[in-house]
Design a protein around this motif. Structure first.
Motif, PDB file in Angstrom:
ATOM      1  N   UNK A  77       0.845  -1.201   0.000  1.00 52.59           N
ATOM      2  CA  UNK A  77       0.000   0.000   0.000  1.00 52.59           C
ATOM      3  C   UNK A  77       0.881   1.251   0.000  1.00 52.59           C
ATOM      4  N   UNK A  78       0.427   2.249  -0.730  1.00 52.15           N
ATOM      5  CA  UNK A  78       1.173   3.506  -0.817  1.00 52.15           C
ATOM      6  C   UNK A  78       2.401   3.421  -1.711  1.00 52.15           C
ATOM      7  N   UNK A  79       2.573   2.332  -2.445  1.00 50.43           N
ATOM      8  CA  UNK A  79       3.758   2.189  -3.300  1.00 50.43           C
ATOM      9  C   UNK A  79       3.601   2.845  -4.663  1.00 50.43           C
ATOM     10  N   UNK A  80       2.408   3.319  -4.966  1.00 48.25           N
ATOM     11  CA  UNK A  80       2.163   3.984  -6.253  1.00 48.25           C
ATOM     12  C   UNK A  80       2.415   5.479  -6.137  1.00 48.25           C
ATOM     13  N   UNK A  81       1.566   6.258  -6.790  1.00 48.17           N
ATOM     14  CA  UNK A  81       1.781   7.706  -6.806  1.00 48.17           C
ATOM     15  C   UNK A  81       1.663   8.334  -5.417  1.00 48.17           C
ATOM     16  N   UNK A  82       0.835   7.733  -4.563  1.00 49.14           N
ATOM     17  CA  UNK A  82       0.659   8.305  -3.229  1.00 49.14           C
ATOM     18  C   UNK A  82       1.995   8.381  -2.490  1.00 49.14           C
ATOM     19  N   UNK A  83       2.834   7.351  -2.642  1.00 48.42           N
ATOM     20  CA  UNK A  83       4.128   7.344  -1.987  1.00 48.42           C
ATOM     21  C   UNK A  83       5.212   8.047  -2.787  1.00 48.42           C
ATOM     22  N   UNK A 297      14.380  18.276   6.018  1.00 49.51           N
ATOM     23  CA  UNK A 297      15.325  19.267   5.525  1.00 49.51           C
ATOM     24  C   UNK A 297      15.630  19.166   4.039  1.00 49.51           C
ATOM     25  N   UNK A 298      15.085  18.134   3.390  1.00 49.49           N
ATOM     26  CA  UNK A 298      15.335  18.000   1.954  1.00 49.49           C
ATOM     27  C   UNK A 298      14.509  19.023   1.192  1.00 49.49           C
ATOM     28  N   UNK A 299      15.083  19.580   0.125  1.00 49.53           N
ATOM     29  CA  UNK A 299      14.267  20.366  -0.797  1.00 49.53           C
ATOM     30  C   UNK A 299      13.500  19.370  -1.657  1.00 49.53           C
ATOM     31  N   UNK A 300      12.193  19.548  -1.715  1.00 44.00           N
ATOM     32  CA  UNK A 300      11.341  18.656  -2.515  1.00 44.00           C
ATOM     33  C   UNK A 300      10.976  19.411  -3.782  1.00 44.00           C
ATOM     34  N   UNK A 301      11.404  18.884  -4.928  1.00 41.39           N
ATOM     35  CA  UNK A 301      11.320  19.633  -6.178  1.00 41.39           C
ATOM     36  C   UNK A 301      10.542  18.838  -7.214  1.00 41.39           C
ATOM     37  N   UNK A 302       9.611  19.505  -7.875  1.00 39.93           N
ATOM     38  CA  UNK A 302       8.846  18.829  -8.913  1.00 39.93           C
ATOM     39  C   UNK A 302       8.656  19.724 -10.113  1.00 39.93           C
ATOM     40  N   UNK A 303       8.158  19.132 -11.191  1.00 38.46           N
ATOM     41  CA  UNK A 303       7.926  19.918 -12.402  1.00 38.46           C
ATOM     42  C   UNK A 303       6.814  19.279 -13.205  1.00 38.46           C
ATOM     43  N   UNK A 304       6.876  19.389 -14.522  1.00 36.46           N
ATOM     44  CA  UNK A 304       5.793  18.897 -15.373  1.00 36.46           C
ATOM     45  C   UNK A 304       6.083  17.480 -15.858  1.00 36.46           C
ATOM     46  N   UNK A 305       5.088  16.869 -16.503  1.00 39.38           N
ATOM     47  CA  UNK A 305       5.238  15.486 -16.974  1.00 39.38           C
ATOM     48  C   UNK A 305       6.282  15.378 -18.090  1.00 39.38           C
ATOM     49  N   UNK A 306       6.821  14.172 -18.237  1.00 39.29           N
ATOM     50  CA  UNK A 306       7.622  13.836 -19.411  1.00 39.29           C
ATOM     51  C   UNK A 306       6.636  13.700 -20.574  1.00 39.29           C
ATOM     52  N   UNK A 307       6.925  14.389 -21.685  1.00 40.10           N
ATOM     53  CA  UNK A 307       5.862  14.575 -22.677  1.00 40.10           C
ATOM     54  C   UNK A 307       5.682  13.434 -23.683  1.00 40.10           C
ATOM     55  N   UNK A 308       5.763  12.184 -23.239  1.00 43.16           N
ATOM     56  CA  UNK A 308       5.300  11.075 -24.085  1.00 43.16           C
ATOM     57  C   UNK A 308       4.752   9.978 -23.192  1.00 43.16           C
ATOM     58  N   UNK A 344       9.902   8.637 -10.449  1.00 43.62           N
ATOM     59  CA  UNK A 344       8.705   9.039 -11.190  1.00 43.62           C
ATOM     60  C   UNK A 344       7.535   8.132 -10.841  1.00 43.62           C
ATOM     61  N   UNK A 345       6.349   8.639 -11.041  1.00 42.69           N
ATOM     62  CA  UNK A 345       5.122   7.847 -10.914  1.00 42.69           C
ATOM     63  C   UNK A 345       4.345   7.977 -12.205  1.00 42.69           C
ATOM     64  N   UNK A 346       3.448   7.021 -12.467  1.00 39.89           N
ATOM     65  CA  UNK A 346       2.672   7.071 -13.710  1.00 39.89           C
ATOM     66  C   UNK A 346       1.313   7.706 -13.427  1.00 39.89           C
ATOM     67  N   UNK A 347       1.103   8.866 -14.037  1.00 43.66           N
ATOM     68  CA  UNK A 347      -0.110   9.627 -13.760  1.00 43.66           C
ATOM     69  C   UNK A 347      -1.100   9.527 -14.927  1.00 43.66           C
ATOM     70  N   UNK A 348      -2.375   9.519 -14.575  1.00 43.99           N
ATOM     71  CA  UNK A 348      -3.480   9.318 -15.517  1.00 43.99           C
ATOM     72  C   UNK A 348      -4.076  10.671 -15.899  1.00 43.99           C
ATOM     73  N   UNK A 372      -4.364  12.602 -12.612  1.00 40.66           N
ATOM     74  CA  UNK A 372      -3.164  13.124 -13.250  1.00 40.66           C
ATOM     75  C   UNK A 372      -2.091  13.481 -12.243  1.00 40.66           C
ATOM     76  N   UNK A 373      -1.619  14.729 -12.339  1.00 41.61           N
ATOM     77  CA  UNK A 373      -0.490  15.144 -11.522  1.00 41.61           C
ATOM     78  C   UNK A 373      -0.925  15.753 -10.200  1.00 41.61           C
TER      79      UNK A 373
END
Ligand SMILES: Cc1cc2nc3c(=O)[nH]c(=O)nc-3n(C[C@H](O)[C@H](O)[C@H](O)COP(=O)(O)OP(=O)(O)OC[C@H]3O[C@@H](n4cnc5c(N)ncnc54)[C@H](O)[C@@H]3O)c2cc1C
Ligand SMILES: [Zn+2]
Lengths: 423, 96
Positions: A77-83, A297-308, A344-348, A372-373
Motif C-alpha cells: 500500500x502507498x507504493x504507487x503515486x501516493x508514496x 530538511x530535503x528540498x522537494x522539487x517537482x515539475x511537469x510530466x515527461x511529454x510522451x 517518477x510515478x505514472x499519472x493518468x 493526473x499530476x
C-alpha cells in the motif's frame, strides 16, 4: 460494529502511549493494521491500495456502514503515486465545480489527523504561485478573483512583498518576480501517513487490506460485474471500484472498454537535507517548477510530466535538467546542492485536467481516475464522494460534474487552461 | 535520453522532438452524421497501451517533419520508425 481488538495491533495513539513507549524503549509498538488474506466473497472490492482506494474503504465503512469490503493492492500500500508525490495540498482552482470539491477535500485534511488518530503532519505553510511578466500578473489577478468568488481564501502580493516573505529568492533572477498569489491554507502533508493512516482506520472498521494481490480480470455477466480474478484467487462481488491511477486504462481494457486517459511519467526529486531555509511552497508556472522543504530538511522539487506516454515509472533526463535550471534561477544559492533521489510515478491525465469519479459503462464497476499530476490533495474528498457513489450507485453531488459523459456533452471543466496549474 | 531516428535527418536526441500522440486516428464523417459519442472517441478516447504504442512525432527543432514511431511504453525502446500515411509494421504486442 468494531472488530474484536486483536492483541497484536496498536489501536490507539496518544500522548500517554508515546510517554509509555518512551520509558519502554519503544518496544511495545505493534503493527497498525492486519495484512489480510483475501476471502472468497465481499460486498465491495476496491482495486488499488493508494490513498484514494484506502480513503474510499474508510469512508465506506465509517459513513455508509459497508464493512464486508476489501482493498486489493498488487504491491504494497502507498507504493504507487501516493508514496511518490510531492504532497502539495491546495484548492486554488478556477471553475466553481473544482473549487467546491477541492476546498471540501482541503477542509477534510484540516481535521484528518484527529479523525484518523494518526499524525498526517499536515502543515498549512501556504502556497505561492508567482508570475514573472505582465501577462502572468494578469492571470494571477484573474485567478485571485475566481478564487474569492468561489469562497476560497486568496491573497495577491507584489514582487517586493514576495521577496520580503521569501528572502532567499534571487535578487536578480533572469525572469523577475512581479507578483505572487498566496493561498495561506495550502501546504503539505506526509505522503506515507495518508496511506497508513487511512489503512489503519479502515482496518479497524473491519476492512480487509490485501497486499501482493493483482487483479488480472473481471467476471461480467449481462453487462454487470459479478467478480474479479486475482493472483490470489477469484473473488465474488457485485461492486468493484477502480482506484489505480496510471493503470486505469489497463484495467478498463480487461473490463472491455476504453477511456479518455493518457498515462505519463511525472518525476520529482529531493536534495540532500539542510537546515530550514524555505517555510512555504513556491510554484513558478513560467519555469514549470515548484519547491518546498520537507521536515527532514530535503528540498522537494517537482515539475511537469515527461511529454510522451509511459508506464515505466522512471523519469527522463531533459525534464530534470530543465527543472534544475528553473530552481537555480530562482534560488542561486541552491546551485551547489546535491540531488539525493529522483523518481517518477505514472499519472493518468485527462484532456481537461479534471478527474472522473462516477459510473463506468459496466454495471457495478465504478471509476475514480484522471487525477493526473494533482490527486494527492483530493484523497479525503474523493474518498468520501467515491464511497457515496459506490454505496448509493449514483454520483455524489460534489463529483457529479466529474463524469465520463462530459466528453460527449462537451461540458469539460478545463482546469488545464483555467487554473493553469498541473499539480 | 532517447535517440530518435528522424527519417529525414537521421539519429538525433530526444530534446529535438515532440510526441504528437496516438497515430492512425481517422476523423469521422461526414460531419453532420457523426454522433456525440463518435466525436468524443475521436477527440478524447485513446488506446493508452501498456506495451507497443503507435504514435506520431515531429522533429520540432530540426526539419519540422512529422512521422510515425512504434515505441514500447514499458521500456521506451523505439521499435520502428515509419512514414506518415504508411501502415505500421507487424510487431509482437501491437494491438491493431
Ligand atoms: C512525482 C509526483 C508528484 C506529485 N505531486 C503531487 C502534489 O504535489 N499534489 C497533489 O495533489 N498530487 C500530486 N501528485 C499526484 C498524486 O500523487 C496522485 O494523483 C495520487 O496519489 C493518486 O492516488 P491513487 O490512490 O489514485 O493512486 P496510487 O497511489 O498510484 O495507487 C494506485 C495503486 O493501484 C495499484 N494497482 C495498479 N494496478 C493494479 C492491479 N491490477 N491490481 C491491484 N492493484 C493495482 C498500484 O500498485 C498502486 O499502489 C504527484 C504525482 C507524482 C507521480
Ligand atoms: Zn528531421
Amino acid at each position: 460494529m468494531f472488530l474484536q481488538e486483536p492483541k497484536d495491533l496498536t489501536r490507539h495513539y496518544s500522548a500517554a502511549s508515546l510517554l509509555r513507549e518512551g520509558f519502554n524503549k519503544q518496544k511495545g509498538w505493534a503493527p497498525a493494521w492486519r495484512d489480510a488474506a483475501p476471502k472468497a466473497e465481499y460486498d465491495a472490492v476496491i482495486i488499488g491500495g493508494g490513498g484514494h482506494g484506502l480513503a474510499t474503504a474508510y469512508y465506506l465503512a465509517k459513513e455508509f456502514g459497508m464493512t464486508r469490503i476489501a482493498v486489493l493492492e498488487k504491491g504494497w500500500i502507498g507504493g504507487g503515486n501516493t508514496g511518490r508525490n510531492t504532497t502539495v495540498i491546495r484548492s486554488n482552482y478556477f471553475f466553481p465545480e473544482s473549487a467546491a470539491f477541492y476546498d471540501f477535500s482541503l477542509k477534510l485534511y484540516e481535521g484528518l489527523t484527529r479523525d484518523l488518530n494518526y499524525n498526517i503532519m499536515f502543515s498549512q505553510r501556504g502556497m505561492w504561485n508567482i508570475a514573472h511578466d505582465r501577462h502572468g500578473v494578469e492571470m494571477l489577478h484573474r485567478a485571485v478573483n475566481a478564487m474569492l468568488l468561489n469562497g476560497v481564501d486568496a491573497e495577491l502580493h507584489d514582487g517586493a512583498e514576495v521577496k520580503r516573505r521569501i528572502p532567499i529568492l534571487s535578487d536578480a533572477p533572469r525572469y523577475p518576480v512581479m507578483a505572487g498569489l498566496l493561498q495561506k491554507r495550502g501546504g503539505t502533508a506526509r505522503h506515507d501517513a495518508i496511506a497508513w493512516g487511512y489503512a489503519r482506520a479502515a482496518d479497524m472498521r473491519g476492512v480487509d487490506i490485501v497486499q501482493n494481490c493483482e487483479v488480472t480480470g473481471f467476471d461480467i455477466v449481462d453487462g454487470a460485474v459479478t467478480g474479479v480474478r486475482t493472483t490470489r484467487g477469484d473473488i465474488k462481488t457485485g461492486k468493484v471500484a477502480l482506484a489505480v491511477a496510471g493503470n486505469t486504462s489497463v484495467l478498463a481494457e480487461l473490463a472491455g472498454f476504453r477511456l479518455p486517459i493518457i498515462s505519463y511519467a511525472l518525476q520529482a526529486c529531493v536534495s540532500e537535507p539542510v537546515k530550514p531555509v524555505l517555510d512555504t511552497v513556491l510554484l513558478s508556472i513560467s519555469h514549470g517548477v515548484y519547491i518546498s522543504q520537507s521536515d527532514k530538511g530535503e528540498l522537494v522539487i517537482g515539475s511537469a510530466i515527461d511529454l510522451y506516454p509511459s508506464y515505466a515509472q522512471r523519469g527522463n533526463l531533459p525534464v530534470m535538467e530543465h527543472t534544475a535550471a528553473g530552481v537555480v534561477d530562482l534560488f542561486p544559492r541552491f546551485s551547489r546542492m546535491r540531488f539525493l533521489r529522483q523518481w517518477a510515478g505514472i499519472v493518468d491525465v485527462m484532456h481537461d485536467s479534471t478527474p472522473v469519479v462516477g459510473l463506468s459503462p459496466v454495471k457495478g464497476l465504478y471509476l475514480n481516475c484522471g487525477w493526473g499530476t494533482g490527486g494527492f490533495k483530493a484523497i479525503p474528498g474523493a474518498g468520501f464522494c467515491y464511497a457515496h457513489t459506490i454505496a448509493k450507485n449514483e454520483p455524489h453531488p460534489l463529483t457529479a460534474p466529474f463524469s465520463l459523459k462530459r466528453f460527449e456533452t462537451g461540458a469539460l471543466i478545463d482546469e488545464a487552461a483555467g487554473a493553469g496549474i498541473a499539480h | 535520453m532517447l535517440q530518435i531516428s528522424c527519417p529525414y535527418c537521421g539519429a538525433r536526441a530526444e530534446i529535438e522532438f515532440r510526441c504528437g500522440g496516438q497515430a492512425h486516428l481517422e476523423r469521422p464523417g461526414p460531419h453532420d452524421q457523426v454522433s456525440d459519442r463518435q466525436w468524443a472517441e475521436y477527440l478524447f478516447y485513446r488506446d493508452n497501451p501498456k506495451g507497443v504504442s503507435l504514435e506520431r512525432w515531429v522533429h520540432r527543432f530540426g526539419c519540422r517533419q512529422w512521422f510515425n514511431v512504434a515505441r514500447s511504453t514499458l521500456t521506451h525502446e523505439i521499435l520502428a520508425v515509419y512514414g506518415m500515411g504508411e501502415q505500421p509494421p507487424q510487431l509482437e504486442g501491437t494491438k491493431r
